[in-house]
Design an enzyme around this catalytic site. Structure first.
Site, short mmCIF file in Angstrom:
data_model
loop_
_atom_site.label_atom_id
_atom_site.label_comp_id
_atom_site.label_asym_id
_atom_site.label_seq_id
_atom_site.Cartn_x
_atom_site.Cartn_y
_atom_site.Cartn_z
CB SER A 1 -24.38 12.26 20.55
OG SER A 1 -24.06 11.04 19.94
CB ALA A 2 -25.76 10.77 15.45
CE LYS B 1 -23.42 14.35 25.48
NZ LYS B 1 -22.89 15.69 25.72
NE ARG C 1 -21.47 3.57 14.01
CZ ARG C 1 -21.99 2.35 13.81
NH1 ARG C 1 -22.34 1.98 12.59
NH2 ARG C 1 -22.15 1.51 14.82
CG PHE D 1 -17.25 21.37 23.79
CD1 PHE D 1 -17.56 20.72 22.61
CD2 PHE D 1 -16.93 22.73 23.74
CE1 PHE D 1 -17.56 21.39 21.40
CE2 PHE D 1 -16.93 23.42 22.54
CZ PHE D 1 -17.25 22.76 21.37
CG ASN E 1 -14.86 6.28 20.07
OD1 ASN E 1 -14.59 7.01 21.00
ND2 ASN E 1 -16.09 5.87 19.83
CG LEU E 2 -12.68 2.20 13.44
CD1 LEU E 2 -12.39 0.73 13.69
CD2 LEU E 2 -13.57 2.36 12.21
CG ASN F 1 -11.39 11.79 29.23
OD1 ASN F 1 -10.53 10.94 29.47
ND2 ASN F 1 -12.08 11.78 28.10
CE1 TYR G 1 -21.88 10.85 25.87
CE2 TYR G 1 -22.63 9.58 23.98
CZ TYR G 1 -22.07 10.73 24.50
OH TYR G 1 -21.73 11.77 23.67
P1 NAD Z 1 -13.48 14.82 25.96
O1 NAD Z 1 -13.62 13.86 27.08
O2 NAD Z 1 -12.17 14.89 25.26
O3 NAD Z 1 -13.86 16.30 26.46
C1 NAD Z 1 -14.77 16.54 27.49
C2 NAD Z 1 -14.09 17.52 28.45
O4 NAD Z 1 -14.99 17.80 29.53
C3 NAD Z 1 -12.81 16.94 29.08
O5 NAD Z 1 -11.78 17.88 28.95
C4 NAD Z 1 -13.19 16.73 30.53
O6 NAD Z 1 -12.08 16.89 31.39
C5 NAD Z 1 -14.26 17.78 30.75
N1 NAD Z 1 -15.20 17.48 31.81
C6 NAD Z 1 -15.86 16.31 32.03
N2 NAD Z 1 -16.66 16.43 33.12
C7 NAD Z 1 -16.52 17.70 33.57
C8 NAD Z 1 -17.09 18.42 34.62
N3 NAD Z 1 -17.96 17.85 35.47
N4 NAD Z 1 -16.72 19.70 34.80
C9 NAD Z 1 -15.83 20.29 33.97
N5 NAD Z 1 -15.26 19.66 32.95
C10 NAD Z 1 -15.59 18.37 32.74
O7 NAD Z 1 -14.66 14.52 24.94
P2 NAD Z 1 -14.94 15.13 23.49
O8 NAD Z 1 -14.85 14.03 22.51
O9 NAD Z 1 -14.17 16.37 23.29
O10 NAD Z 1 -16.49 15.46 23.63
C11 NAD Z 1 -16.96 16.76 23.93
C12 NAD Z 1 -18.48 16.72 24.02
O11 NAD Z 1 -19.02 16.26 22.80
C13 NAD Z 1 -19.01 15.79 25.11
O12 NAD Z 1 -20.13 16.39 25.70
C14 NAD Z 1 -19.40 14.56 24.33
O13 NAD Z 1 -20.41 13.82 24.96
C15 NAD Z 1 -19.90 15.17 23.04
N6 NAD Z 1 -19.84 14.24 21.90
C16 NAD Z 1 -18.65 13.66 21.57
C17 NAD Z 1 -18.59 12.76 20.50
C18 NAD Z 1 -17.32 12.05 20.14
O14 NAD Z 1 -17.38 11.05 19.41
N7 NAD Z 1 -16.15 12.52 20.57
C19 NAD Z 1 -19.76 12.49 19.78
C20 NAD Z 1 -20.95 13.12 20.14
C21 NAD Z 1 -20.97 14.00 21.20
C1 WQD Z 2 -17.45 2.88 14.73
C2 WQD Z 2 -17.55 1.55 14.00
C3 WQD Z 2 -17.88 -0.32 15.48
C4 WQD Z 2 -14.00 0.03 17.50
C5 WQD Z 2 -19.68 5.93 19.51
C6 WQD Z 2 -20.81 6.31 20.44
C7 WQD Z 2 -21.47 7.57 19.96
C8 WQD Z 2 -20.46 8.67 19.73
C9 WQD Z 2 -19.24 8.23 18.97
C10 WQD Z 2 -19.85 10.00 21.63
C11 WQD Z 2 -18.64 0.62 14.56
C12 WQD Z 2 -16.54 -0.42 14.79
C13 WQD Z 2 -15.08 0.22 16.67
C14 WQD Z 2 -13.19 -1.11 17.31
C15 WQD Z 2 -14.60 -1.77 15.49
N1 WQD Z 2 -20.13 9.26 20.89
N2 WQD Z 2 -15.39 -0.67 15.70
N3 WQD Z 2 -13.53 -1.97 16.31
O1 WQD Z 2 -20.07 3.26 17.91
O2 WQD Z 2 -20.47 4.82 15.95
O3 WQD Z 2 -20.22 5.74 18.20
O4 WQD Z 2 -18.74 7.00 19.46
O5 WQD Z 2 -19.68 10.76 22.34
O6 WQD Z 2 -22.40 7.94 20.92
O7 WQD Z 2 -21.74 5.25 20.47
O8 WQD Z 2 -18.23 4.83 17.06
O9 WQD Z 2 -15.81 4.59 16.70
O10 WQD Z 2 -16.91 3.23 18.52
O11 WQD Z 2 -17.36 2.66 16.13
O12 WQD Z 2 -14.86 -2.60 14.61
O13 WQD Z 2 -12.21 -1.36 18.04
O14 WQD Z 2 -16.32 0.82 14.21
O15 WQD Z 2 -18.47 -1.57 15.63
O16 WQD Z 2 -19.16 -0.09 13.48
P1 WQD Z 2 -19.82 4.55 17.26
P2 WQD Z 2 -17.00 3.86 17.18
#
Ligand code: NAD
Ligand code: WQD
Length: 352
Positions: free
Chosen positions: A123-124, A152, A230, A79, A198-199, A34, A148
């Site tokens: 994650s929250a 976590k 959020r 990550f 995501n938003l 990804n 998902y």
């Molecule tokens: P991302 O998808 O951009 O990064 C994840 C990376 O992991 C990618 O580069 C992907 O190629 C790599 N990857 C996936 N599966 C793999 C595997 N089996 N082996 C090696 N590499 C692998 O996502 P991100 O937003 O940077 O998120 C990073 C971490 O933070 C994740 O664990 C995600 O669940 C967590 N997280 C993200 C958010 C968010 O909103 N972005 C929120 C809470 C937690």
């Molecule tokens: C934010 C707000 C939507 C898209 C998710 C995962 C969480 C975390 C982060 C990852 C909400 C609204 C969204 C759109 C909208 N993950 N929305 N139109 O849902 O808080 O969290 O991403 O690793 O686990 O659940 O984030 O950005 O999707 O949404 O109105 O096209 O925006 O309903 O209120 P969320 P989000």
């Protein structure tokens, strides 16, 4: 040297840059399922230093063993994982396998190599549907509504059990609220594949004309303007929290949980208005029904991280949106302009 799994991804690439700038040596392991190798090249350019990059899978034990044998790894930031909520409902096993089994394989290899310091991306979402705001670390974990979130919480529980079993472990569970924004250079940022879930990524694609309008999911929530609230946090603030956690874990053992959020909540409607201010253009939107699984509101109590890590988020919403907008304008198709063909090439394979 710090091993950063998933270091080519959105948050990981910012963490690698921050680590390099703080003087650490970094080894990245990412299967690029990804993400793009281009992100790593850009981090190298920004830092003025090369990154040790291995294309491979975090579930690949022989590969992990070889890496721990070959490099002087002192600690790991983990990550690597899959993060799309909707996809996790359709493909739960892939999510459990990557997010839970991947973390187990990593910990097995760490223990075998005598490396016990780990920063984990949680994650929250593990708090589930709680109504008490703000959410502190004392709030019990809930029942995440999708695989998902479950993955976590399961990974957190695996890590707790591990730390209970062996006092040499020092593990930080970092519970992110909603990371957004990009590095101020506009060179690295979030590059979602397909339709963004995501938003902010969706709003950015509307603003550059890739999509016609934003769908606002629900305007009848019990929030001040009816839209979901959020706690959005700048990705650079978020990764700075990781470096503080890494330092702190050197002096402690067991499991520590830290919320990484700002403590402030913004509604979707407030996000739209702030975004219009930053971009100077109107953002067309339509109100749609609520998205299944969404909660009305969620924001953090970030005080524990301040008290224990001396860390707090410093960048305000305008900065988050301005930095994201710079990234999007400079890279309207994400890393695709410079793509090496890596993205989505190795989702299931244990490539090395
Ligand atoms: P991302 O998808 O951009 O990064 C994840 C990376 O992991 C990618 O580069 C992907 O190629 C790599 N990857 C996936 N599966 C793999 C595997 N089996 N082996 C090696 N590499 C692998 O996502 P991100 O937003 O940077 O998120 C990073 C971490 O933070 C994740 O664990 C995600 O669940 C967590 N997280 C993200 C958010 C968010 O909103 N972005 C929120 C809470 C937690
Ligand atoms: C934010 C707000 C939507 C898209 C998710 C995962 C969480 C975390 C982060 C990852 C909400 C609204 C969204 C759109 C909208 N993950 N929305 N139109 O849902 O808080 O969290 O991403 O690793 O686990 O659940 O984030 O950005 O999707 O949404 O109105 O096209 O925006 O309903 O209120 P969320 P989000």
């Amino acid at each position: 040297m710090i091993l950063v799994t998933g270091g080519a991804g959105y948050i990981g690439s910012h963490a690698v840059l921050e680590l390099l700038q703080a003087g650490h040596e970094v080894l990245v392991l990412d299967n690029l399922c990804n993400s793009s190798r281009v992100a790593i090249s850009r981090v190298e350019r920004l830092a003025g230093r090369p990154v040790n990059f291995i294309k491979g899978d975090v579930r690949n034990r022989p590969l992990l063993n070889a890496l721990f044998a070959a490099y002087p790894i002192e600690a790991v930031m983990h990550f690597a994982g899959l993060k799309a909520v909707g996809e996790s409902v359709r493909e739960p096993l892939r999510y459990y396998e990557t997010n839970v089994s991947g973390s187990i394989a990593l910990c097995q290899a760490m223990a075998e190599a005598g490396v016990f310091r780990l920063v984990f991306s949680s994650s929250a979402t593990v708090y589930g549907e709680t109504s008490v705001m703000p959410i502190s670390e004392q709030c019990p974990t809930g029942v995440p509504t999708n695989p998902y979130g479950q993955s976590k919480l399961m990974a957190e529980n695996v890590l707790r059990g591990l730390a209970n079993s062996d006092p040499r472990w020092s593990i930080g569970l970092l519970r992110y609220f909603n990371p957004i924004g990009a590095h101020e250079s506009g060179q690295i940022g979030e590059d979602p594949d397909g339709t963004p879930n995501n938003l902010l990524p969706f709003m950015l694609q509307v603003a550059v004309g890739r999509r016609s309008e934003l769908n606002i999911f629900g305007d009848d929530y019990p929030t001040p303007d009816g839209t979901g609230v959020r706690d959005y946090i700048h990705v650079v603030d978020l990764v700075k929290g990781h470096l503080k956690a890494l330092e702190r874990l050197e002096q402690s053992n067991g499991v520590s949980v830290w919320n990484l959020g700002t403590g402030a909540g913004y509604s979707v409607m407030q996000m739209v208005r702030a975004f219009e201010e930053v971009t100077g253009r109107p953002l067309p939107y339509v109100i749609k029904p609520r998205r299944p699984g969404d909660i009305a509101q969620c924001w953090s109590d970030p005080r524990k991280a301040w008290q224990e890590l001396g860390w707090r988020a410093e960048r305000d919403l305008t900065t988050m949106l301005a930095d994201a907008w710079r990234w999007q304008r400079q890279n309207p198709r994400g890393y695709a302009g410079e793509k090496t063909g890596d993205k989505k090439t190795a989702p299931a394979a244990l490539a090395s």
